[in-house]
Write an enzyme that holds these catalytic residues in place. Structure first.
Site, PDB file in Angstrom:
ATOM      1  N   GLY A  71       1.087   3.296   5.420  1.00  0.00           N
ATOM      2  CA  GLY A  71       1.695   4.602   5.619  1.00  0.00           C
ATOM      3  C   GLY A  71       2.861   4.562   6.601  1.00  0.00           C
ATOM      4  CB  THR A  72       3.258   2.905   9.880  1.00  0.00           C
ATOM      5  OG1 THR A  72       2.066   3.505  10.392  1.00  0.00           O
ATOM      6  CG2 THR A  72       4.315   2.845  10.978  1.00  0.00           C
ATOM      7  CG  ASN A 150      -2.896  12.896  11.435  1.00  0.00           C
ATOM      8  OD1 ASN A 150      -1.882  13.566  11.255  1.00  0.00           O
ATOM      9  ND2 ASN A 150      -3.079  12.178  12.520  1.00  0.00           N
ATOM     10  CD  GLN A 178      -5.546  11.739   7.231  1.00  0.00           C
ATOM     11  OE1 GLN A 178      -6.598  11.983   6.634  1.00  0.00           O
ATOM     12  NE2 GLN A 178      -5.480  10.812   8.174  1.00  0.00           N
ATOM     13  CB  SER A 198      -2.076   4.672   4.058  1.00  0.00           C
ATOM     14  OG  SER A 198      -2.700   3.578   4.671  1.00  0.00           O
ATOM     15  CG  HIS A 200      -6.186   2.163   6.484  1.00  0.00           C
ATOM     16  ND1 HIS A 200      -6.752   2.761   7.580  1.00  0.00           N
ATOM     17  CD2 HIS A 200      -4.852   2.262   6.654  1.00  0.00           C
ATOM     18  CE1 HIS A 200      -5.791   3.184   8.396  1.00  0.00           C
ATOM     19  NE2 HIS A 200      -4.626   2.897   7.853  1.00  0.00           N
ATOM     20  CB  THR A 236       5.141 -12.645  -0.595  1.00  0.00           C
ATOM     21  OG1 THR A 236       6.158 -13.625  -0.452  1.00  0.00           O
ATOM     22  CG2 THR A 236       4.109 -13.101  -1.602  1.00  0.00           C
ATOM     23  CB  CYS A 331      -3.364   5.813  26.963  1.00  0.00           C
ATOM     24  SG  CYS A 331      -3.427   5.299  28.674  1.00  0.00           S
TER      25      CYS A 331
HETATM   26  C1  LIG Z   1      -2.971   6.971   9.120  1.00  0.00           C
HETATM   27  C2  LIG Z   1      -1.750   7.769   8.909  1.00  0.00           C
HETATM   28  C3  LIG Z   1      -0.492   7.165   8.816  1.00  0.00           C
HETATM   29  C4  LIG Z   1      -0.307   5.677   9.017  1.00  0.00           C
HETATM   30  O1  LIG Z   1      -0.763   4.916   7.931  1.00  0.00           O
HETATM   31  P1  LIG Z   1      -1.035   3.352   8.146  1.00  0.00           P
HETATM   32  O2  LIG Z   1      -1.334   2.850   6.771  1.00  0.00           O
HETATM   33  O3  LIG Z   1      -2.195   3.257   9.077  1.00  0.00           O
HETATM   34  O4  LIG Z   1       0.213   2.767   8.712  1.00  0.00           O
HETATM   35  C5  LIG Z   1       0.601   7.953   8.579  1.00  0.00           C
HETATM   36  N1  LIG Z   1       0.476   9.277   8.423  1.00  0.00           N
HETATM   37  C6  LIG Z   1      -0.706   9.908   8.509  1.00  0.00           C
HETATM   38  C7  LIG Z   1      -0.780  11.379   8.308  1.00  0.00           C
HETATM   39  C8  LIG Z   1      -1.860   9.177   8.759  1.00  0.00           C
HETATM   40  O5  LIG Z   1      -3.031   9.799   8.851  1.00  0.00           O
END
Ligand SMILES: *Cc1c(COP(=O)(O)O)cnc(C)c1O
Length: 387
Positions: A71-72, A150, A178, A198, A200, A236, A331
């Site tokens: 996602g990032t 999120n 999300q 994303s 995960h 890759t 933090c």
């Molecule tokens: C978790 C999350 C991301 C980041 O996704 P990653 O795959 O962990 O880099 C981006 N946006 C939202 C809203 C998320 O909850």
């Protein structure tokens, strides 16, 4: 000790059925999907099947789906790649409630002279089309508003915002990390130009994501290298990750209704249990209860005079009991800063710091919810008596 995991908005375990699809592509079928020989071509065929499956689930064309590292990366690539071709226009509309994967690339765009304009949430935390309409101008280069928040679970008015942008020919990106697999995400129905996703967060593997780039969108590649992904994302291909992503999204779609019903049940049990069993203090739910996803619940805890509990300590105390939750605090230079989302919806620092986020997953049970409230009562009683 049993672990009760209530932090599924942070990440989810890999579904065994996803792992099963991935495993052979880590060992015997290890080919590089870019290789001309049969081992590479076998991987390539599987990747293209996966792309077709993902595209179908999003109502997109396969060529509009690009695999990334998560996602990032997708948020960064979409934002930087879209802004690179928008030199004449200087304003980016977003909201303060976005994930840092959106806010920080936008912050960096300031160095290229872009300005940020924040659409204001309505008090519960939803970004409405009106809030975006109020900020749109001839200078708008890009609008980026997430689908589901999120931290507080609010569902934003993405379809209406997309329509406003489309009318004015302004590119629109939505971080759908999300919402994918949780609520319907149909790129044509929603009218998106770009989305980020994303694996995960939906029982897929970490380190794999997608971006959707609508055919005809003005966008240039951000990660360049080899000719992978039609030269739109070098590197890759993570073949097992790609296959895992497609399987995870497929399962999430197949099980969406059942999961949603399950989360609604758990949520209403949690509300009842808090009502009946929590005597240690008062609490408030942050976010929009009617217009939110049922599996994300953000709660602040405070005493009768409104003094909030230390959310960080609460999190750690729950962890000692085996319960994993989160709070949005970060933090920063040694001090705990309250969640930017909670302060963004107008909570005072003290209230924002007294909150935790509970996010349900498909394996959570009613027993987990009862156990949580029982432990909350004990921990909060102790914490408030010491305060
Ligand atoms: C978790 C999350 C991301 C980041 O996704 P990653 O795959 O962990 O880099 C981006 N946006 C939202 C809203 C998320 O909850």
């Amino acid at each position: 000790m049993r672990t009760i995991y209530l932090d599924h908005a942070a990440t989810t375990p890999l579904d065994e059925r996803v792992l099963e699809v991935m495993l052979p592509y880590m060992t015997e079928n290890f080919g590089n999907a870019n290789s001309a020989h049969h081992l590479g071509q076998q991987a390539k065929v599987k990747v293209e099947d996966a792309r077709e499956k993902v595209a179908h689930l999003l109502n997109a064309e396969p060529a509009e789906v690009i695999f990334t590292s998560g996602g990032t990366e997708s948020d960064n690539a979409v934002i930087k790649g879209a802004l690179a071709l928008q030199k004449g226009k200087s304003k980016i509309i977003t909201s303060e409630l976005e994930h840092h994967a959106v806010l920080h690339p936008i912050e960096m765009a300031k160095m290229q002279g872009f300005k940020t304009v924040f659409a204001e949430p309505i008090d519960c935390g939803t970004i409405t089309a009106k809030a975006v309409a109020d900020k749109l101008s001839d200078e708008t280069a890009l609008v980026s508003i997430m689908h589901v928040n999120n931290e507080i679970g609010c569902v934003n008015e993405i379809k209406e915002i997309a329509a406003l942008c489309r009318e004015r020919n302004i590119p629109f990106h939505s971080d759908t990390v999300q919402s994918l697999g949780k609520i319907p995400v149909d790129v044509k129905d929603l009218g998106l130009d770009f989305l980020s996703g994303s694996a995960h967060k939906i029982y897929g593997p970490k380190g794999i994501g997608i971006m959707y780039i609508r055919n005809g969108s003005r966008w240039m590649p951000w990660m360049t290298g080899g000719s992978q992904e039609r030269r739109r994302r070098g590197g890759t291909l993570n073949v097992p990750g790609v296959l895992g992503f497609a399987k995870a999204l497929e399962l999430a779609h197949d099980e969406m209704e059942a999961n949603t019903n399950h989360y609604k049940k758990l949520r209403s049990l949690l509300m009842d249990q808090l009502n009946e069993k929590l005597t240690a203090c008062t609490y408030r739910i942050n976010g929009n209860e009617e217009n939110g996803v049922p599996h994300i619940i953000n709660i602040s805890f405070m005493d009768e005079v409104g003094r909030g509990v230390d959310g960080e300590m609460l999190l750690l105390n729950l962890d000692i009991e085996g319960i994993c939750v989160s709070n949005g605090s970060a933090c920063t230079s040694g001090a705990m800063e309250p969640s930017h989302v909670l302060t963004g919806i107008g909570l005072q620092d003290g209230v924002a710091k007294s909150s935790i986020r509970i996010s349900f997953g498909k394996k959570n049970t009613e027993e987990d919810v009862r156990f949580l409230v029982e432990k909350l009562e004990g921990v909060l009683t102790r914490m408030f008596s010491l305060a």
